[in-house]
Scaffold this active site. Structure first.
Site, PDB file in Angstrom:
ATOM      1  N   GLU A 307      75.785 -17.139  39.467  1.00 52.13           N
ATOM      2  CA  GLU A 307      75.096 -18.384  39.117  1.00 52.13           C
ATOM      3  C   GLU A 307      75.674 -18.939  37.808  1.00 52.13           C
ATOM      4  O   GLU A 307      74.957 -19.333  36.888  1.00 52.13           O
ATOM      5  CB  GLU A 307      73.595 -18.164  39.000  1.00 52.13           C
ATOM      6  CG  GLU A 307      72.940 -17.729  40.298  1.00 52.13           C
ATOM      7  CD  GLU A 307      71.471 -17.420  40.153  1.00 52.13           C
ATOM      8  OE1 GLU A 307      70.856 -17.882  39.174  1.00 52.13           O
ATOM      9  OE2 GLU A 307      70.931 -16.707  41.011  1.00 52.13           O
ATOM     10  N   ASP A 436      48.082 -44.439  38.973  1.00 55.33           N
ATOM     11  CA  ASP A 436      48.676 -43.792  37.800  1.00 55.33           C
ATOM     12  C   ASP A 436      47.975 -44.383  36.586  1.00 55.33           C
ATOM     13  O   ASP A 436      48.063 -45.584  36.330  1.00 55.33           O
ATOM     14  CB  ASP A 436      50.183 -44.054  37.746  1.00 55.33           C
ATOM     15  CG  ASP A 436      50.869 -43.197  36.696  1.00 55.33           C
ATOM     16  OD1 ASP A 436      50.436 -43.230  35.534  1.00 55.33           O
ATOM     17  OD2 ASP A 436      51.845 -42.507  37.029  1.00 55.33           O
ATOM     18  N   ASP A 503      46.912 -39.470  39.941  1.00 56.40           N
ATOM     19  CA  ASP A 503      47.744 -38.565  39.143  1.00 56.40           C
ATOM     20  C   ASP A 503      46.868 -37.994  38.028  1.00 56.40           C
ATOM     21  O   ASP A 503      46.455 -38.715  37.118  1.00 56.40           O
ATOM     22  CB  ASP A 503      48.931 -39.327  38.559  1.00 56.40           C
ATOM     23  CG  ASP A 503      49.812 -38.445  37.685  1.00 56.40           C
ATOM     24  OD1 ASP A 503      49.580 -37.223  37.641  1.00 56.40           O
ATOM     25  OD2 ASP A 503      50.730 -38.988  37.037  1.00 56.40           O
ATOM     26  N   ASP A 595      62.155 -36.716  28.222  1.00 55.69           N
ATOM     27  CA  ASP A 595      63.610 -36.811  28.073  1.00 55.69           C
ATOM     28  C   ASP A 595      64.134 -38.172  28.517  1.00 55.69           C
ATOM     29  O   ASP A 595      65.123 -38.673  27.974  1.00 55.69           O
ATOM     30  CB  ASP A 595      64.290 -35.700  28.885  1.00 55.69           C
ATOM     31  CG  ASP A 595      64.095 -34.325  28.265  1.00 55.69           C
ATOM     32  OD1 ASP A 595      63.718 -34.266  27.078  1.00 55.69           O
ATOM     33  OD2 ASP A 595      64.300 -33.317  28.971  1.00 55.69           O
TER      34      ASP A 595
END
Length: 650
Positions: A307, A436, A503, A595
């Site tokens: 891997e 949401d 959500d 991110d």
């Protein structure tokens, strides 16, 4: 008993095998390697070799009886994931990890007592030589042998109540033409029993590593071998099982004298009387601490890294710094999941074709004799063709040829706006309100999207999910929760049999509670950070967010979704900027929202998230009373189908 190197037979053994790993595998281990394995073994054999392997990922006819762990027979087509089969030794159990189905040329092997098995051409046979050496080869490889070699090999059976095996003559092999086959993948040593106690097999990826490690240990005095991987425990367990099996094989054959010096312990495999000097072991390095891999200098040193795409580049720097002797070897293997980093460089700029030291090899499953045509066709459909990055990684063993880092382009989304609905007026459908919730007023927006939905699953299923966006009644960052909850309640009361998905990440938990207090029907909590439930999705997606995002993108590409003009700009802006990448094992990841904002300056795609949630694996619906031919029976049928899907892998 003295040390191995003092045995008078050892000098001739080393002369014959230390420069020829393939010969060692065939003659000492009794294996029949595939052409890809031979290519790998020949690459590793020379002193100072550097081998980089980029790789992608056998069966019976219906009615073949397999012995279960409880001693009862079961037809192969009725075996399921999670079942336990009787191991090849007649005592242990083997877990069924996945299933294989397809069509291929079939052959009927009949034994001396009239029993037999019907298997496909890629099936791996377990055979025994006249002197008791056990080996494996595919039906295709067996057919390529001269008749005198074919029939001197025997199938063999486990003897009830004993630890031994009894060879049984193969009387005939008859070609039956193409037909359907059924198979599975197992844990452990991959050996299991038919109902007649004939030893049968499927293949395991770690065998090659086990063979390489055993060769290096036994053919080079004082050699040191180190294993390393992101998930080292999994690699070690697999290789150690293969090494234990190799010792057992040595004990049964003409190299029994070697087995006495071959010691397998939990953390180390070594040569007797040289535990700290002549061994195979593992090395672990926590993130940011590559120095833990240092200090492994030796004249006969082998490093094996699995891997490799998931191993930090600095770890390779430390390992490379220890390979100071010109005889040292380095083997790395991985699915090509990262488009940058050391592993990719060994396949490109550092490969021998470009003047580098690495022999770069690609093991394409399309070319493997152990992979059926049906498997390839299934993966072409599942992954979206040979141009799909997932297919290139997992099947072709190639670095993906994609230039975009986003799931969809603006044009792909725009082409699905204001087109004919994908759900006909005459077919049954359900309604969903997908919500949401914003983290606070004047921050990100609260979105409520109304979609019409039918079907379940992805492009592999006979009736994959299709949706038409009907309305986006809430898209605002100025409303408080109470106002939004009131609007959702009013909408839900006027839509037949609506399912409300919320959500519940962050603030959504409290909002869902508020809806229930207002007696909003069918409120379903969505936590898409969880793992997938269905087995086939667990291997493809890191979590539910990745699963539904990829399936939504596939629906756009396949033409199984339509959008309205409302909030068109936001829809296209958000849907065309969903960054993705592949994990160490080729599983889909969607970049986290933190991110996305920090690295890409992309705000939370709240509207697009509501579209994706309609494709969650457990997003079920109740049929609208006004759609198609609706009845009480339909409601029962829909509920049963939903339950069947939820428990499909239980």
């Amino acid at each position: 008993m003295g040390i191995l190197s003092d045995d008078p037979r050892y000098v001739d053994f080393v002369k014959r095998y230390n420069g020829d790993l393939t010969r060692f595998v065939i003659e000492v281990l009794g294996s029949s390697p595939s052409h890809q394995q031979i290519e790998m073994y020949d690459s590793v054999s020379p002193f100072g070799s550097r081998t980089s392997i980029s790789s992608g990922h056998g069966c019976f006819a219906a009615g073949t009886l397999i012995l279960m762990a409880d001693g009862k027979p079961r037809a192969v087509e009725h075996i399921c994931v999670g079942d336990r089969l009787m191991g090849g030794n007649g005592r242990s159990a083997r877990l069924v990890e996945s299933l294989a189905r397809g069509r291929e040329p079939m052959y009927r092997f009949t034994y001396a007592d009239g029993a037999g098995h019907t298997v496909n051409e890629s099936h791996v046979l377990c055979l025994m030589t006249p002197d008791g050496l056990r080996l494996k080869m595919t039906v295709r490889q067996w057919l390529d042998r001269p008749p005198v070699d074919q029939f001197r090999l025997r199938a063999y059976r486990q003897v009830v109540g004993k630890r031994g095996y009894r060879p049984i003559k193969i009387e005939s092999c008859v070609a039956l033409g193409e037909d359907e086959y059924f198979g599975f993948a197992l844990d452990g040593d991959h050996l299991f029993l038919g109902a007649d106690r004939t030893v049968l097999s499927n293949t395991g990826k770690t065998y090659g590593f086990g063979a390489i490690c055993a060769w290096h240990l036994l053919c080079f005095v004082g050699s040191n071998t180190y294993l390393h991987a992101p998930k080292l425990k999994t690699l070690q367990e697999g290789v150690w099982q293969e090494l234990s099996k190799i010792k057992t094989a040595l004990n049964k054959g003409p190299f029994k004298w070697l087995a006495q010096h071959f010691i397998v312990e939990a953390e180390r495999v070594y040569v007797r009387k040289a535990k700290m000097e002549w061994f195979i072991t593992t090395r672990v390095a926590k993130q940011g601490n590559p120095e833990a891999l240092a200090g492994t200098h030796n004249r006969h040193l082998l490093w094996v890294v699995d891997e490799a795409s998931g191993v930090p580049d600095e770890n390779f720097g430390t390992i490379g710094g220890a390979l100071t002797d010109e005889r040292n070897r380095f083997v790395i293997a991985s699915q090509p999941t990262r488009t940058a980093g050391f592993f990719r460089e060994t396949q490109t700029s550092l490969c021998s074709e470009n003047g580098g030291p690495w022999n770069a090899m690609t093991f394409n499953s399309e070319e493997s004799p152990l992979v059926s045509d049906k498997f390839i066709l299934d993966k072409l459909l599942e992954y979206g063709g040979r141009d799909s990055p997932e297919y290139q990684i997992k099947v072709m063993g190639r670095f993906p040829e994609y230039s975009d880092k986003y799931l969809l382009s603006r044009g792909q989304i725009e082409r699905r706006i204001n087109v004919a609905p994908v759900i006909a007026a005459t077919e049954p459908f359900g309604n969903m309100l997908i919500i949401d919730v914003a983290a606070g007023v004047y921050r990100d927006k609260t979105v409520c999207t109304h979609v019409r939905v039918t079907g379940y699953g992805d492009r592999l299923d006979p009736q994959p999910r299709r949706i038409d966006v009907i309305d986006i009644p809430v898209f605002d960052n100025t409303l408080d929760w109470g106002e939004v909850a009131g609007r959702v309640r009013d909408l839900a009361l006027h839509i037949s049999n609506v399912t409300v998905l919320v959500d519940v990440g962050g603030q959504g938990v409290q909002f869902a509670k508020m809806l229930r207090k207002l007696d909003v029907p069918n409120v379903i909590d969505v936590n898409w950070g969880k793992k997938c439930f269905m087995t086939r999705y667990k291997d493809r997606f890191i979590n539910l967010r990745a699963q539904c995002s990829v399936h939504a993108a596939e629906a756009v590409k396949d033409g199984r979704i339509t959008f309205i003009e409302k909030h068109k700009k936001e829809l296209i802006d958000q849907g065309s900027r969903i960054p993705f990448f592949f994990g160490d094992k080729g599983e889909w990841h969607i970049m986290s929202k933190q991110d996305m904002l920090k690295d890409e300056n992309i705000p939370s795609p709240d509207l697009w998230d509501t579209i994706c949630m309609a494709f969650l694996e457990d997003a079920h619906y109740i049929t609208d009373e006004s759609s198609g031919q609706y009845s009480a029976d339909d409601r029962v049928k829909t509920a049963r189908e939903a339950a069947d899907e939820e428990f499909a892998d239980a």
